[in-house]
Design an enzyme around this catalytic site. Sequence first.
Site, PDB file in Angstrom:
ATOM      1  N   ARG A  79     -24.233   1.155   2.074  1.00 32.89           N
ATOM      2  CA  ARG A  79     -23.641   1.224   3.494  1.00 32.89           C
ATOM      3  C   ARG A  79     -23.028   2.707   3.672  1.00 32.89           C
ATOM      4  O   ARG A  79     -22.809   3.384   2.658  1.00 32.89           O
ATOM      5  CB  ARG A  79     -22.402   0.291   3.313  1.00 32.89           C
ATOM      6  CG  ARG A  79     -22.972  -1.229   3.361  1.00 32.89           C
ATOM      7  CD  ARG A  79     -21.674  -2.089   3.236  1.00 32.89           C
ATOM      8  NE  ARG A  79     -20.489  -1.709   2.395  1.00 32.89           N
ATOM      9  CZ  ARG A  79     -19.321  -2.537   1.947  1.00 32.89           C
ATOM     10  NH1 ARG A  79     -19.355  -3.724   2.685  1.00 32.89           N
ATOM     11  NH2 ARG A  79     -18.398  -2.025   1.419  1.00 32.89           N
ATOM     12  N   ARG A 127       0.811  -1.333  -0.059  1.00 38.78           N
ATOM     13  CA  ARG A 127      -0.056  -0.063  -0.059  1.00 38.78           C
ATOM     14  C   ARG A 127       0.814   1.162   0.072  1.00 38.78           C
ATOM     15  O   ARG A 127       0.480   2.193  -0.064  1.00 38.78           O
ATOM     16  CB  ARG A 127      -0.792  -0.205   1.159  1.00 38.78           C
ATOM     17  CG  ARG A 127      -1.917  -0.900   1.090  1.00 38.78           C
ATOM     18  CD  ARG A 127      -2.788  -1.001   2.270  1.00 38.78           C
ATOM     19  NE  ARG A 127      -4.027  -1.996   2.017  1.00 38.78           N
ATOM     20  CZ  ARG A 127      -5.254  -1.758   1.606  1.00 38.78           C
ATOM     21  NH1 ARG A 127      -5.551  -0.775   1.332  1.00 38.78           N
ATOM     22  NH2 ARG A 127      -5.937  -2.768   1.643  1.00 38.78           N
ATOM     23  N   ARG A 143     -23.352   0.406  -5.013  1.00 40.19           N
ATOM     24  CA  ARG A 143     -23.333  -0.813  -4.542  1.00 40.19           C
ATOM     25  C   ARG A 143     -24.567  -0.826  -3.256  1.00 40.19           C
ATOM     26  O   ARG A 143     -24.671   0.218  -2.525  1.00 40.19           O
ATOM     27  CB  ARG A 143     -22.014  -1.007  -3.588  1.00 40.19           C
ATOM     28  CG  ARG A 143     -21.034  -1.627  -4.733  1.00 40.19           C
ATOM     29  CD  ARG A 143     -19.943  -2.024  -3.819  1.00 40.19           C
ATOM     30  NE  ARG A 143     -19.170  -1.419  -2.790  1.00 40.19           N
ATOM     31  CZ  ARG A 143     -18.028  -1.775  -2.431  1.00 40.19           C
ATOM     32  NH1 ARG A 143     -17.496  -2.787  -2.988  1.00 40.19           N
ATOM     33  NH2 ARG A 143     -17.493  -1.024  -1.393  1.00 40.19           N
TER      34      ARG A 143
END
Length: 205
Positions: free
Chosen positions: A150, A87, A121
Site C-alpha cells: 500500500r 492522541r 506489509r
Amino acid sequence: MSDKKVLLLGAPGAGKGTQSKRLAEEFSLEHVTTGDALRANKDMETEYGTPREYMDAGELVPDGLVNEIVEEALSSASGFVLDGYPRNLSQAEYLDEITNLDAVIYLDVSEDELVRRLTGRRLDPETGDIYHVEFDMPDDDEIADRLVQRDDDTEDVVRERLRVYEENTAEVIQYYRDTGDLVEIDGEQTPDEVFEDVTAAVDDA
C-alpha cells in the site's frame, strides 16, 4: 463481563490492535477504538457538528468531537480496552475526567522495528487480506504473486507517520509516566510473550 478499564498505547505497528482484541476476549471487555466509535456515531449531533461532516470531507475530526464520541462509547461499557485514544495531552486530561483507568499499558517498540513491520506489509487487492513478507506469507503462489504494498506502507510515508505519532503522543506517554500509572512492555517480544506481560499487568491492576 469484567469491569477492568484498560488503555493500550503504542505506535503504528506496535501490535496494539492484535493485543487489544486478545485482551478484550480474555477479560470479556469491550474493545473500543476511536475509528469504530466514530463510525458507529457518525451522525451524532455535537456542538462541533457530526463526525460524518469531517470524515466525508477527509478532514481531521476535532478533539472536542472525538472526546464526546469516546465518552459516549465508554459510558455504555462496564469494562473496556481503549485503543487509538488519547492522541494528545488534552485528550489524556479529558479521559481522566470521564473515567478511572485501572491500567495504562505502553507497547515499547523501536523505530527501526516499527519500520520493518510496517514496510513489510502486503495487501491482497482481491480479498483485502494483509500479509507480511517476513512473518506471514500465503502458501498459495497465485495469491503471493498478486500482493501489493500500500502507498502508506512505503518507508518514507511510514517514517513520516511515526514522526507525527511521536510528536503528538510522546507527551501522552510522559503524562502517564509522571502519574505513575504507565506499565511499559517490551513490544519486540513474540506476540504471545507480549500478551503474557499485558495480561499480567491487567491482572495486577
